[in-house]
Motif scaffolding. Structure first.
Motif, PDB file in Angstrom:
ATOM      1  N   ILE A  60       0.829  -1.203   0.000  1.00 53.35           N
ATOM      2  CA  ILE A  60       0.000   0.000   0.000  1.00 53.35           C
ATOM      3  C   ILE A  60       0.868   1.259   0.000  1.00 53.35           C
ATOM      4  N   LYS A  61       0.216   2.413  -0.167  1.00 48.06           N
ATOM      5  CA  LYS A  61       0.890   3.706  -0.076  1.00 48.06           C
ATOM      6  C   LYS A  61       0.747   4.260   1.342  1.00 48.06           C
ATOM      7  N   TYR A  62       1.775   5.021   1.758  1.00 43.50           N
ATOM      8  CA  TYR A  62       1.776   5.705   3.053  1.00 43.50           C
ATOM      9  C   TYR A  62       1.833   7.204   2.783  1.00 43.50           C
ATOM     10  N   PHE A  63       0.826   7.926   3.250  1.00 45.43           N
ATOM     11  CA  PHE A  63       0.755   9.373   3.056  1.00 45.43           C
ATOM     12  C   PHE A  63       1.134  10.054   4.372  1.00 45.43           C
ATOM     13  N   LEU A  64       2.186  10.886   4.343  1.00 47.15           N
ATOM     14  CA  LEU A  64       2.688  11.559   5.537  1.00 47.15           C
ATOM     15  C   LEU A  64       2.486  13.055   5.397  1.00 47.15           C
ATOM     16  N   CYS A  65       1.905  13.677   6.428  1.00 42.99           N
ATOM     17  CA  CYS A  65       1.704  15.126   6.379  1.00 42.99           C
ATOM     18  C   CYS A  65       1.875  15.697   7.781  1.00 42.99           C
ATOM     19  N   GLY A  66       2.810  16.661   7.913  1.00 40.66           N
ATOM     20  CA  GLY A  66       3.057  17.274   9.211  1.00 40.66           C
ATOM     21  C   GLY A  66       4.414  17.945   9.224  1.00 40.66           C
ATOM     22  N   ASN A  67       4.982  18.093  10.398  1.00 39.16           N
ATOM     23  CA  ASN A  67       6.266  18.788  10.482  1.00 39.16           C
ATOM     24  C   ASN A  67       7.386  17.945   9.873  1.00 39.16           C
ATOM     25  N   ALA A  68       8.439  18.626   9.446  1.00 35.39           N
ATOM     26  CA  ALA A  68       9.503  17.974   8.684  1.00 35.39           C
ATOM     27  C   ALA A  68      10.170  16.856   9.462  1.00 35.39           C
ATOM     28  N   ASN A  69      10.406  17.054  10.766  1.00 37.90           N
ATOM     29  CA  ASN A  69      11.077  16.031  11.560  1.00 37.90           C
ATOM     30  C   ASN A  69      10.279  14.734  11.587  1.00 37.90           C
ATOM     31  N   MET A  70       8.957  14.845  11.771  1.00 38.30           N
ATOM     32  CA  MET A  70       8.118  13.653  11.777  1.00 38.30           C
ATOM     33  C   MET A  70       8.155  12.965  10.425  1.00 38.30           C
ATOM     34  N   VAL A  71       8.010  13.733   9.355  1.00 37.83           N
ATOM     35  CA  VAL A  71       7.959  13.147   8.017  1.00 37.83           C
ATOM     36  C   VAL A  71       9.245  12.387   7.709  1.00 37.83           C
ATOM     37  N   VAL A  72      10.381  12.988   8.010  1.00 39.05           N
ATOM     38  CA  VAL A  72      11.670  12.339   7.722  1.00 39.05           C
ATOM     39  C   VAL A  72      11.838  11.080   8.574  1.00 39.05           C
ATOM     40  N   GLU A  73      11.512  11.178   9.858  1.00 42.87           N
ATOM     41  CA  GLU A  73      11.678  10.026  10.743  1.00 42.87           C
ATOM     42  C   GLU A  73      10.768   8.874  10.341  1.00 42.87           C
ATOM     43  N   VAL A  74       9.503   9.183  10.052  1.00 39.02           N
ATOM     44  CA  VAL A  74       8.563   8.129   9.656  1.00 39.02           C
ATOM     45  C   VAL A  74       8.978   7.515   8.326  1.00 39.02           C
ATOM     46  N   ARG A  75       9.385   8.334   7.386  1.00 42.95           N
ATOM     47  CA  ARG A  75       9.847   7.802   6.098  1.00 42.95           C
ATOM     48  C   ARG A  75      10.985   6.812   6.307  1.00 42.95           C
ATOM     49  N   ASP A  76      11.952   7.178   7.150  1.00 40.17           N
ATOM     50  CA  ASP A  76      13.096   6.301   7.391  1.00 40.17           C
ATOM     51  C   ASP A  76      12.678   5.007   8.084  1.00 40.17           C
ATOM     52  N   ILE A  77      11.745   5.107   9.022  1.00 43.73           N
ATOM     53  CA  ILE A  77      11.245   3.911   9.699  1.00 43.73           C
ATOM     54  C   ILE A  77      10.589   2.970   8.694  1.00 43.73           C
ATOM     55  N   LEU A  78       9.741   3.509   7.843  1.00 41.34           N
ATOM     56  CA  LEU A  78       9.026   2.685   6.871  1.00 41.34           C
ATOM     57  C   LEU A  78       9.993   1.993   5.914  1.00 41.34           C
ATOM     58  N   VAL A  79      10.964   2.753   5.433  1.00 38.82           N
ATOM     59  CA  VAL A  79      11.936   2.175   4.492  1.00 38.82           C
ATOM     60  C   VAL A  79      12.745   1.068   5.166  1.00 38.82           C
ATOM     61  N   ARG A  80      13.163   1.289   6.411  1.00 42.94           N
ATOM     62  CA  ARG A  80      13.916   0.254   7.138  1.00 42.94           C
ATOM     63  C   ARG A  80      13.088  -1.006   7.338  1.00 42.94           C
ATOM     64  N   LYS A  81      11.778  -0.852   7.397  1.00 42.76           N
ATOM     65  CA  LYS A  81      10.898  -2.002   7.586  1.00 42.76           C
ATOM     66  C   LYS A  81      10.475  -2.638   6.263  1.00 42.76           C
ATOM     67  N   GLY A  82      11.064  -2.194   5.165  1.00 40.57           N
ATOM     68  CA  GLY A  82      10.828  -2.861   3.895  1.00 40.57           C
ATOM     69  C   GLY A  82       9.827  -2.215   2.975  1.00 40.57           C
ATOM     70  N   VAL A  83       9.313  -1.026   3.332  1.00 35.95           N
ATOM     71  CA  VAL A  83       8.390  -0.318   2.443  1.00 35.95           C
ATOM     72  C   VAL A  83       9.199   0.375   1.345  1.00 35.95           C
ATOM     73  N   GLU A  84       8.797   0.196   0.095  1.00 44.59           N
ATOM     74  CA  GLU A  84       9.488   0.846  -1.012  1.00 44.59           C
ATOM     75  C   GLU A  84       9.355   2.363  -0.892  1.00 44.59           C
ATOM     76  N   ILE A  85      10.431   3.089  -1.190  1.00 45.61           N
ATOM     77  CA  ILE A  85      10.430   4.537  -1.024  1.00 45.61           C
ATOM     78  C   ILE A  85       9.360   5.211  -1.882  1.00 45.61           C
ATOM     79  N   ASP A  86       9.052   4.631  -3.058  1.00 39.89           N
ATOM     80  CA  ASP A  86       8.037   5.265  -3.894  1.00 39.89           C
ATOM     81  C   ASP A  86       6.622   4.985  -3.410  1.00 39.89           C
ATOM     82  N   HIS A  87       6.495   4.218  -2.316  1.00 38.75           N
ATOM     83  CA  HIS A  87       5.198   4.029  -1.672  1.00 38.75           C
ATOM     84  C   HIS A  87       4.992   5.023  -0.531  1.00 38.75           C
ATOM     85  N   VAL A  88       5.971   5.901  -0.312  1.00 39.83           N
ATOM     86  CA  VAL A  88       5.862   6.914   0.747  1.00 39.83           C
ATOM     87  C   VAL A  88       5.689   8.273   0.087  1.00 39.83           C
TER      88      VAL A  88
END
Length: 221
Positions: free
Chosen positions: A187-215
């Motif tokens: 699935i896709k993950y949509f992130l919206c909020g402050n920059a620190n949260m967006v960057v941290e969540v993106r990195d967490i998702l990628v480390r857990k195997g989510v493709e970067i183009d799904h973020v």
């Protein structure tokens, strides 16, 4: 609020403006344009100032267009926006942007007024097959929580960093994501909020195997 390049602005009338939580406002204007949930508009109080960008926070079936904002006492725009009342005028661009909702399964992740595009998506009938992870400082800052509870039930998760309350987890949403197992990968993950949260969540998702183009991310600052 997001800041990007200037767009042509058009005058619109304020329909209502109310403080819905301490320091947070819901401003509704007449609606002059169609839009896709998730899009943004550029806003200014006159044609001589640099506009700021805000996600639309109303469903595409509403007769008005809603904006959410929190007042920055040192800001040039939001203190004056907070004083607007019915019949006042502000200037707004046509909607645009690529942070677009759809009927496909997805996770929505938001902090602060970054909840705005997900309000638009939910009010437009897109909450089915979605999970919303919502972070705030206190329970009073979960804007439009009643609507999300009604439409999403157990698929609406709230995380407060300073206080807890009924149905609210204490702590950061990022901590919950770090501990989560078997996150859906298709699935896709949509992130919206402050920059620190967006960057941290993106990195967490990628480390857990989510493709970067799904973020897909929209950063507020």
């Amino acid at each position: 609020m997001i800041k990007r390049k200037q767009k042509e602005l058009f005058p619109v009338k304020v329909v209502s403006n109310s403080e819905i939580a301490l320091g947070f406002f819901s401003l509704e204007t007449e609606r002059k344009f169609d839009f896709v949930p998730g899009q943004v508009v550029a806003v200014a109080l006159n044609n001589h100032e640099e506009p700021r960008l805000y996600s639309i926070a109303s469903g595409n079936g509403k007769e008005y267009l809603r904006l959410l904002f929190d007042v920055n006492p040192e800001g040039l725009l939001t203190p004056r926006m907070a004083r607007l009342s019915k019949g006042d005028e502000l200037f707004m661009s046509e909607p645009f942007g690529r942070f677009l909702g759809s009927s496909d399964p997805a996770w929505w992740i938001a902090t602060g007024t970054g909840i705005a595009p997900f309000i638009s998506m939910a009010e437009s009938g897109m909450a089915i097959n979605k999970k919303l992870i919502h972070g705030a400082k206190t329970p009073g800052e979960f804007l439009f929580a009643d609507m999300f509870i009604r439409k999403m039930g157990d698929n609406y998760l709230r995380f407060a960093t300073r206080e807890s309350g009924p149905g609210i987890y204490r702590g950061r949403l990022t901590h919950w994501l770090k501990e989560a197992t078997n996150l859906p990968k298709e699935i896709k993950y949509f992130l919206c909020g402050n920059a620190n949260m967006v960057v941290e969540v993106r990195d967490i998702l990628v480390r857990k195997g989510v493709e970067i183009d799904h973020v897909i991310a929209e950063i507020y600052f």
